[in-house]
Design an enzyme around this catalytic site. Structure first.
Site, short mmCIF file in Angstrom:
data_model
loop_
_atom_site.label_atom_id
_atom_site.label_comp_id
_atom_site.label_asym_id
_atom_site.label_seq_id
_atom_site.Cartn_x
_atom_site.Cartn_y
_atom_site.Cartn_z
N HIS A 1 0.89 -1.36 0.09
CA HIS A 1 -0.07 -0.02 0.09
C HIS A 1 0.75 1.38 0.03
CE1 HIS A 1 -4.21 -1.12 0.50
NE2 HIS A 1 -3.70 -2.28 1.10
N LYS B 1 0.65 14.68 0.96
CA LYS B 1 -0.65 14.76 0.21
C LYS B 1 -0.58 16.27 0.03
CE LYS B 1 -3.10 10.77 2.37
NZ LYS B 1 -3.81 10.32 1.36
C1 LIG Z 1 -11.91 7.43 1.09
C2 LIG Z 1 -11.45 7.95 2.57
C3 LIG Z 1 -10.10 8.06 2.68
C4 LIG Z 1 -9.05 8.12 1.51
O1 LIG Z 1 -9.01 9.32 1.01
P1 LIG Z 1 -7.78 9.62 0.13
O2 LIG Z 1 -8.10 10.79 -0.48
O3 LIG Z 1 -7.73 8.44 -0.92
O4 LIG Z 1 -6.55 9.80 1.01
C5 LIG Z 1 -9.86 8.45 4.05
N1 LIG Z 1 -10.63 8.43 4.99
C6 LIG Z 1 -12.06 8.32 4.85
C7 LIG Z 1 -13.14 8.67 5.94
C8 LIG Z 1 -12.40 7.99 3.58
O5 LIG Z 1 -13.75 7.63 3.31
#
Ligand SMILES: *Cc1c(COP(=O)(O)O)cnc(C)c1O
Length: 836
Positions: free
Chosen positions: A366, A563
């Site tokens: 991952h 990020k």
């Molecule tokens: C989808 C989701 C993530 C992942 O978000 P990314 O933008 O891909 O990092 C993290 N937390 C929650 C609660 C989500 O629903």
């Protein structure tokens, strides 16, 4: 048949009359309340139990079917399952949403009010845990015989409060009022050992055997949560383990009279499943964390073997009946544990056990962040899991022999590939263990898999190229469109029918309507409606009024330097300076929305949260800005908040440094709900752009090879600072304390990180990002064109259904087939009691 049945016989029926009666029964018999004393909580519990009864019926049938037909099972091992609230999902998947709403209405209750009562189970940090939850939904919907295994954390991810702009963490005591969805299974309790030492002996047949004389024993109790498929009869199980001290805990100490010491040790064992470590993409090298990992893996493998042996009396067919997926390296100790169980507990010979193990496990990587790879000190291993350390050494010895014979003249490969990292402290490399012990290793997006093969695990790829596969992540369209965006779902279904719910590629048929003016108008109205829903939440929680006519620019995800929430902030400050310099300027109104938790020990991430809130304070109250810019930090981002945020976004921020984000799934949720993406060529952004078309995607920034090249040539962020007046002004204003007048040095660490090193290349990407944002603003002014792009994004998102991802795992890795469940009626005379 059902039509003739009396309501009393139809125990688990879904007619409005049956449901009303069941609600009243559960309120009375389970909550012990009548209408004079029942609280909203009692009504929620009665409702949840009424739904659970319907799930239980199907879950038992599902388990019977798998057992009778000796199905090959998928076991998905994950330290996290971020499943979100279950009530509405279960109502929809069971196909009883409308009837239940009506039954409640006729009982004087409102479904929406009761839905809000549910605590969200926060048993995960972010994307990895959410992926596991989407996979469970897809496996049940595709009728795949499967079970999820994890940890029943007593405290999930902390609740985030923002006070004075800073993040504060509150314990998430989610089980406080009880959990109506789970069923404890104390009869399937298993024993897990820790510590002590090993003793070799020769058994009666003259074989070399090892006995592990453990120091402590902990017990795992399974709690089962039903996982229904979408409108089929399948209800799979998520089995989460809770740690308990044994009945006879620490006998000797008891006898010696030290009662309190014994009780203290009991609490110690029960600490194992107490709390989720709140780190995303950075392992916590704590002893308790290794205990958690081993605890749930050992419980799960013992349970899997118990289930297998109900139909088999040797292990010959094990890999044909059992596929175990390791969600990252958190369960990778399973490789050594399965070896131990087979050899020490079931008397299987090494080579045979190793063959079974390798044919059973598959591993999902991952992350590409080197600092995120799990390593455990050999000394800790020796102390906690002495037998496993021996097994790992033996695996390593045999593996390095293979490496040596394949590459006789390249001794440097041995040190690179060894399961043990040498150095002042020896470490066990969990990714190497997972790779060597699995038949397949997969990445989670095309770019990520290529980088795993070419960089992260290049030596392993060269040695076993056939092991490596890509499985691009996906999201479940049930939760992330049908449930969270009912207005858009209805419009889509009205136009193309409802087959998209289980066949997301059918969304393509929306392209036919892309130029219809009335369809575009309804599309826009729905986005407005969803934006208003989020604006209401913002007014309630932040006390700021935002306009649903402004562009909703949203970045919600864990706060992490890679990020680059900070890059987004630099853009916000740029817009602010432009307005201050030119107060009358015509600027497209924007609402920039942030949300996300910072790991409690992650200093830089917490500083970024503070900076966002400091900038928000200044911008939101500056009369020169007016309605042209609002900055919002949404506290406590989780699944529930995501469900109202993704559908309300116009613009999705996916701006990680290229080569750092493995896939992302938030990017998919936004696009599926009609947001356009501003993003780098990173993770699954690459594939999203390919699908929706480059002309419907706002691309900017360095590519992954350009990032590497720039670093290799000696990257100097100050070069970009010098050469860009807007950037200089932005950095200078943070440095001078403009946003922290009472504490001018507050953001010193942020400025230093940008100006010295800038590991994540914000300075290098700043100009491209800001210019791209200017193109976004221009594009948004043409609402017809924007709406067309939005429709095309949704129409072309079919690939990113987790149903597609799961089909690929089934065909290419697990080799399992769907198995349908036929439902008989539940009648007490055919149910379990008769057998007793
Ligand atoms: C989808 C989701 C993530 C992942 O978000 P990314 O933008 O891909 O990092 C993290 N937390 C929650 C609660 C989500 O629903």
């Amino acid at each position: 048949m059902t039509g003739h049945m009396h309501v009393e016989d139809d125990r688990t029926g879904m007619e409005v009359g049956t449901l009303k009666r069941a609600l009243a029964d559960n309120l009375y018999c389970i909550q012990g309340k009548d209408e004079y004393f029942a609280t909203a909580y009692d009504y929620y519990m009665a409702l949840a139990y009424t739904v659970r009864d319907r799930l239980t019926h199907r879950r038992i049938k599902t388990a019977q079917t798998y057992f009778e037909r000796d199905a090959k099972m998928v076991y998905y091992l994950s330290a996290e399952f971020l499943i979100g609230r279950l009530l509405i999902n279960n109502l929809i998947n069971l196909g009883m949403y409308d009837q239940m709403r009506q039954a409640l209405k006729e009982s004087g209750l409102n479904l929406d009010d009761l839905l809000e009562r549910e605590e969200e189970p926060g048993l995960g940090n972010g994307g990895l845990g959410r992926l596991a939850a989407c996979f469970l939904d897809s496996m049940a919907t595709l009728e795949i015989p499967a079970m999820g295994y994890g940890i029943r954390y007593e405290f999930g991810i902390f609740r985030q409060l923002i006070a004075n702009g800073w993040q504060h963490e509150c314990p998430d005591n989610w089980l406080r009022f009880g959990n109506p969805w789970e069923i404890a299974r104390p009869d399937y309790i298993v024993e897990v050992k820790f510590g002590g030492h090993t003793e070799a002996f020769t058994d009666d047949e003259g074989n070399y055997r090892v006995h592990w004389m453990a120091r402590n024993t902990v017990y795992g109790t399974p709690y089962d949560t039903p996982v229904p498929g979408y409108r089929n009869n399948t209800v799979n199980t998520l089995r989460l383990w809770s740690a308990r001290a044994g009945e006879d805990f620490n006998f000797q100490v008891f006898d010696a009279g030290d009662y309190t010491q014994a009780v203290a040790e009991k609490t110690f064992s029960e600490n194992i499943s107490k709390v989720l470590y709140p780190n995303d993409n950075t392992p916590q090298g704590k002893e308790l964390r290794l205990k958690q990992e081993y605890f749930f893996v050992s419980c799960s493998l013992q349970d899997i073997i118990r289930l297998y042996l109900r139909k088999h009396d040797n292990f010959d067919a094990f890999p044909d009946k059992v596929a175990i997926q390791l969600n990252d390296t958190h369960p990778a100790i399973g490789v050594a544990e399965l070896m131990r169980l087979l050899i020490d507990e079931h008397g299987v010979e090494w080579n045979y056990a190793w063959d079974i193990t390798r044919r059973t496990f598959a591993y999902t990587n991952h992350t590409l962040l080197a600092e995120a790879l799990e390593k455990w000190s050999v000394n800790l291993f020796r102390k906690l899991l002495p037998r496993h350390l021996e097994i790992i050494y033996e695996i390593n010895y045999k593996f390095l022999d293979e490496v040596r014979s394949k590459y006789p003249d390249e001794p440097e490969r041995l040190a690179c590939m060894s399961l043990i990292q040498e150095g002042h402290e020896q470490m066990v490399r969990m990714a190497h263990l997972a790779c060597v012990g699995s038949h397949t290793v997969n990445g989670v997006a095309a770019l990520h898999t290529e980088l795993v093969k070419q960089e992260l695990m290049h030596d392993f790829y060269e040695m076993f190229p056939e092991k490596f596969q890509n499985k691009t992540n996906g999201i479940t369209p049930r939760r992330w469109l049908l449930m969270s965006n009912p207005a858009l779902s209805s419009l889509i279904t009205e136009k193309i029918g409802d087959s998209w719910i289980t066949n997301l590629d059918d969304l393509r048929r929306l392209e036919e309507f892309v130029h219809h003016a009335d369809f575009q108008q309804r599309w826009r109205d729905i986005k407005q409606f969803n934006k208003q829903r989020l604006a209401d939440h913002i007014l309630r929680n932040n006390g700021i009024e935002v306009s649903p006519h402004s562009l909703f620019d949203v970045q919600i995800k864990r706060i992490h330097e890679y990020k680059r929430q900070l890059l987004n902030v630099l853009h916000v400050i740029t817009l602010y300076h432009r307005m201050k310099a030119n107060p009358g300027m015509d600027m497209l109104p924007r609402t920039v929305i942030f949300g996300g938790k910072a790991a409690p020990g992650y200093f830089m991430a917490k500083m970024v949260v503070k900076l966002i809130n400091s900038v928000a304070d200044m911008v939101n109250h500056d009369p020169d800005v007016g309605d042209r810019l609002k900055v919002i930090f949404l506290a406590n981002y989780g699944v529930a908040l995501g469900e109202i945020s993704y559908p309300a976004a116009d613009l999705s921020e996916q701006i990680s440094t290229a080569g750092k984000e493995a896939s992302g799934t938030g990017n998919m949720k936004f696009a599926l709900n009609g947001a356009l993406t501003i993003g780098t060529l990173d993770g699954a952004n690459v594939e999203i752009r390919e699908e929706v078309g480059a002309e419907n995607f706002f691309l900017f920034g360095l590519t992954a090879p350009e990032v590497l090249e720039m670093k290799a040539k000696g990257y100097n962020p100050q070069h970009f600072y010098q050469g860009d007046e807007e950037l200089r002004q932005v950095v200078d204003s943070i440095r001078s304390g403009y946003f922290s007048p009472k504490e001018p040095d507050l953001f010193r660490a942020i400025v230093d990180a940008l100006m010295h090193g800038d590991e994540y290349m914000l300075m290098a990407d700043y100009r491209a990002y800001v210019d791209c944002q200017d193109r976004v603003s221009q594009a948004y002014r043409n609402q017809d064109e924007w709406t067309r792009m939005s429709i095309l994004n949704v129409a072309r998102m079919g690939k990113f259904s987790s149903d597609r991802t799961i089909r690929e795992y089934c065909n290419d890795i697990w080799h399992v087939q769907p198995m349908s469940v036929t439902l008989g009626e539940y009648r007490s005379e055919t149910a379990g009691l008769r057998r007793i």
